[in-house]
Design a protein around this motif. Structure first.
Motif, PDB file in Angstrom:
ATOM      1  N   PHE A   1      35.346  39.085  42.112  1.00  0.00           N
ATOM      2  CA  PHE A   1      34.935  40.490  42.149  1.00  0.00           C
ATOM      3  C   PHE A   1      34.882  41.061  43.565  1.00  0.00           C
ATOM      4  O   PHE A   1      34.309  42.128  43.773  1.00  0.00           O
ATOM      5  N   THR A   2      35.469  40.391  44.569  1.00  0.00           N
ATOM      6  CA  THR A   2      35.433  40.910  45.931  1.00  0.00           C
ATOM      7  C   THR A   2      36.828  41.357  46.376  1.00  0.00           C
ATOM      8  O   THR A   2      37.842  40.876  45.862  1.00  0.00           O
ATOM      9  N   GLU A   3      36.864  42.246  47.350  1.00  0.00           N
ATOM     10  CA  GLU A   3      38.132  42.720  47.881  1.00  0.00           C
ATOM     11  C   GLU A   3      38.886  41.582  48.571  1.00  0.00           C
ATOM     12  O   GLU A   3      40.090  41.417  48.378  1.00  0.00           O
ATOM     13  N   ARG A   4      38.149  40.798  49.342  1.00  0.00           N
ATOM     14  CA  ARG A   4      38.783  39.673  50.035  1.00  0.00           C
ATOM     15  C   ARG A   4      39.313  38.653  49.032  1.00  0.00           C
ATOM     16  O   ARG A   4      40.410  38.091  49.208  1.00  0.00           O
ATOM     17  N   GLY A   5      38.566  38.434  47.954  1.00  0.00           N
ATOM     18  CA  GLY A   5      39.021  37.497  46.931  1.00  0.00           C
ATOM     19  C   GLY A   5      40.294  37.970  46.254  1.00  0.00           C
ATOM     20  O   GLY A   5      41.202  37.175  45.982  1.00  0.00           O
ATOM     21  N   GLY A   6      40.383  39.271  45.973  1.00  0.00           N
ATOM     22  CA  GLY A   6      41.596  39.818  45.370  1.00  0.00           C
ATOM     23  C   GLY A   6      42.787  39.705  46.288  1.00  0.00           C
ATOM     24  O   GLY A   6      43.907  39.369  45.863  1.00  0.00           O
ATOM     25  N   GLU A   7      42.571  39.959  47.581  1.00  0.00           N
ATOM     26  CA  GLU A   7      43.662  39.858  48.551  1.00  0.00           C
ATOM     27  C   GLU A   7      44.130  38.407  48.675  1.00  0.00           C
ATOM     28  O   GLU A   7      45.342  38.130  48.703  1.00  0.00           O
TER      29      GLU A   7
ATOM     30  N   THR B   1      56.454  42.920  31.280  1.00  0.00           N
ATOM     31  CA  THR B   1      56.511  41.735  30.413  1.00  0.00           C
ATOM     32  C   THR B   1      55.897  40.484  31.045  1.00  0.00           C
ATOM     33  O   THR B   1      55.771  39.457  30.390  1.00  0.00           O
ATOM     34  N   ARG B   2      55.523  40.576  32.329  1.00  0.00           N
ATOM     35  CA  ARG B   2      54.956  39.402  33.002  1.00  0.00           C
ATOM     36  C   ARG B   2      53.635  39.797  33.694  1.00  0.00           C
ATOM     37  O   ARG B   2      53.548  39.836  34.922  1.00  0.00           O
ATOM     38  N   PRO B   3      52.613  40.054  32.905  1.00  0.00           N
ATOM     39  CA  PRO B   3      51.349  40.530  33.478  1.00  0.00           C
ATOM     40  C   PRO B   3      50.523  39.397  34.075  1.00  0.00           C
ATOM     41  O   PRO B   3      50.578  38.245  33.640  1.00  0.00           O
ATOM     42  N   LEU B   4      49.736  39.769  35.051  1.00  0.00           N
ATOM     43  CA  LEU B   4      48.814  38.857  35.714  1.00  0.00           C
ATOM     44  C   LEU B   4      47.411  39.451  35.616  1.00  0.00           C
ATOM     45  O   LEU B   4      47.230  40.653  35.808  1.00  0.00           O
ATOM     46  N   VAL B   5      46.417  38.614  35.312  1.00  0.00           N
ATOM     47  CA  VAL B   5      45.030  39.063  35.235  1.00  0.00           C
ATOM     48  C   VAL B   5      44.231  38.399  36.347  1.00  0.00           C
ATOM     49  O   VAL B   5      44.200  37.165  36.450  1.00  0.00           O
ATOM     50  N   LEU B   6      43.581  39.211  37.191  1.00  0.00           N
ATOM     51  CA  LEU B   6      42.652  38.712  38.204  1.00  0.00           C
ATOM     52  C   LEU B   6      41.241  38.958  37.684  1.00  0.00           C
ATOM     53  O   LEU B   6      40.781  40.094  37.616  1.00  0.00           O
ATOM     54  N   THR B   7      40.547  37.887  37.277  1.00  0.00           N
ATOM     55  CA  THR B   7      39.250  38.042  36.630  1.00  0.00           C
ATOM     56  C   THR B   7      38.126  38.090  37.655  1.00  0.00           C
ATOM     57  O   THR B   7      38.330  37.970  38.861  1.00  0.00           O
ATOM     58  N   GLY B   8      36.900  38.217  37.127  1.00  0.00           N
ATOM     59  CA  GLY B   8      35.694  38.009  37.911  1.00  0.00           C
ATOM     60  C   GLY B   8      35.106  36.655  37.568  1.00  0.00           C
ATOM     61  O   GLY B   8      35.729  35.850  36.866  1.00  0.00           O
ATOM     62  N   PRO B   9      33.889  36.363  38.041  1.00  0.00           N
ATOM     63  CA  PRO B   9      33.245  35.080  37.748  1.00  0.00           C
ATOM     64  C   PRO B   9      33.093  34.858  36.239  1.00  0.00           C
ATOM     65  O   PRO B   9      32.700  35.766  35.500  1.00  0.00           O
ATOM     66  N   ALA B  10      33.372  33.647  35.788  1.00  0.00           N
ATOM     67  CA  ALA B  10      33.460  33.361  34.352  1.00  0.00           C
ATOM     68  C   ALA B  10      32.135  33.509  33.626  1.00  0.00           C
ATOM     69  O   ALA B  10      32.119  33.712  32.403  1.00  0.00           O
ATOM     70  N   HIS B  11      30.988  33.411  34.342  1.00  0.00           N
ATOM     71  CA  HIS B  11      29.701  33.452  33.639  1.00  0.00           C
ATOM     72  C   HIS B  11      29.272  34.872  33.272  1.00  0.00           C
ATOM     73  O   HIS B  11      28.275  35.046  32.574  1.00  0.00           O
TER      74      HIS B  11
END
Length: 324
Positions: free
Chosen positions: A213-219, A178-188
């Motif tokens: 869109f990077t592993e380090r960015g997601g971490e 019920t509490r989802p989170l979205v990790l997007t990529g670059p908006a363009h």
């Protein structure tokens, strides 16, 4: 020493153009001249290159492919699809990347001007759309593998980003998240907008965090949310690389996946099946996208009109242990 077309022309007492016309069986060379040229070719052992013969015929039987970089996680599968299709049709492939930015674009433009290939498959690098549009309008056949947003001027191959993301949201909703989170990529990127819209069509209240869109960015993004005490029970990452980084941060924080947090990625790159735990993801048909784009281009080179609308290939939710 390799015998050249100039050697044949000199020995036969004709121009290089005449030799080229004989090689390409043009009807406007008289029989005696053509016979003499063939005798010289046989005597000297001249072997014409397929590229030279093709250019004389107005075709190189070579396809170009332009991509941003080969380091993108799914690029290898797309490239393999193009290679398999092009080679089966007995065409060659010239691959161009934009790793060096403007310098790469200048070198690529030189190859277009030299007519080094008959048509082009493109995964659009940044800052190249103007060049591509000019080439296309001047007569170069181009097919896009489109992840930046639909460009109606070009024939293109795409995938169901919206529906793929919606299927991920439905899966999480059915699991009681019920509490989802979205990790997007670059908006363009067009695919990012489509994936976000698709997920929100099912779970409109999802918290959205912009990623790269990077592993380090997601971490990094996941660690920041955990440190801030933001509540969430599930994560939809816009690619598998970002999801892998998120899994690492969750593990470091002592969060159990999927008991505490379910995680879903997008792409189904090879490493998705080998994360800890194996990653539930939306499979993008990357090899089929390359194959389809190459077939469209080859058909167009053969005289078949390119389709007016994008060819859209379906995604598929692949359920593994990170979100069972």
């Amino acid at each position: 020493m390799r015998v050249t077309i100039a050697d044949v022309a000199r020995a036969a007492g004709v121009s290089k153009t005449t030799v080229s016309r004989v090689l390409n069986t043009k009807a406007d060379v008289d029989r005696s001249t053509a016979s003499r040229v063939r005798e010289v070719i046989a005597h000297l052992g001249y072997v014409p290159s397929s590229g030279a013969v093709g250019l004389a015929r107005g075709s190189s039987r070579t396809v170009g492919m332009l991509v941003p970089s080969l380091t993108w996680s799914w690029m290898g599968e797309v490239l393999q699809g193009v290679v398999d299709t092009v080679e089966a049709a007995e065409y060659g492939l010239l691959l161009f990347t934009c790793n060096r930015g403007a310098e790469s674009v200048r070198r690529f433009t030189t190859q277009v001007s030299a007519r080094a290939f008959d048509g082009l498959v493109v995964v659009e690098p940044e800052n190249t759309l103007g060049h591509l549009t000019a080439f296309h309008r001047s007569g170069l056949p181009i097919v896009l593998i489109d992840d930046r947003g639909h460009h109606p001027e070009f024939p293109s191959v795409a995938t169901t980003n919206h529906e793929g993301a919606a299927s991920a949201a439905r899966h999480l909703h059915a699991d009681g998240r019920t509490r989802p989170l979205v990790l997007t990529g670059p908006a363009h990127y067009g695919c990012v907008r489509e994936r976000l819209d698709g997920f929100r069509s099912v779970l409109p209240d999802a918290r959205v965090v912009r990623g790269d869109f990077t592993e380090r960015g997601g971490e990094r993004a996941m660690a920041g949310l955990l440190d801030a005490g933001i509540p969430f029970d599930s994560v939809f990452a816009h690619n598998d690389v970002t999801a892998t980084g998120a899994l690492r941060a969750l593990h470091a924080a002592g969060r159990r996946v999927p008991d505490d947090v379910a995680v879903i990625g997008f792409d189904d790159i090879p490493m998705a099946a080998h994360t800890a735990p194996p990653l539930t993801t939306v499979r993008q048909p990357t090899r089929a996208m390359g194959e389809t784009a190459a077939r469209m281009l080859l058909a167009h080179l053969g005289g078949t009109p390119a389709p007016d609308e994008p060819v859209v290939l379906p995604t598929e939710l692949v359920v593994r242990r990170s979100a069972p």
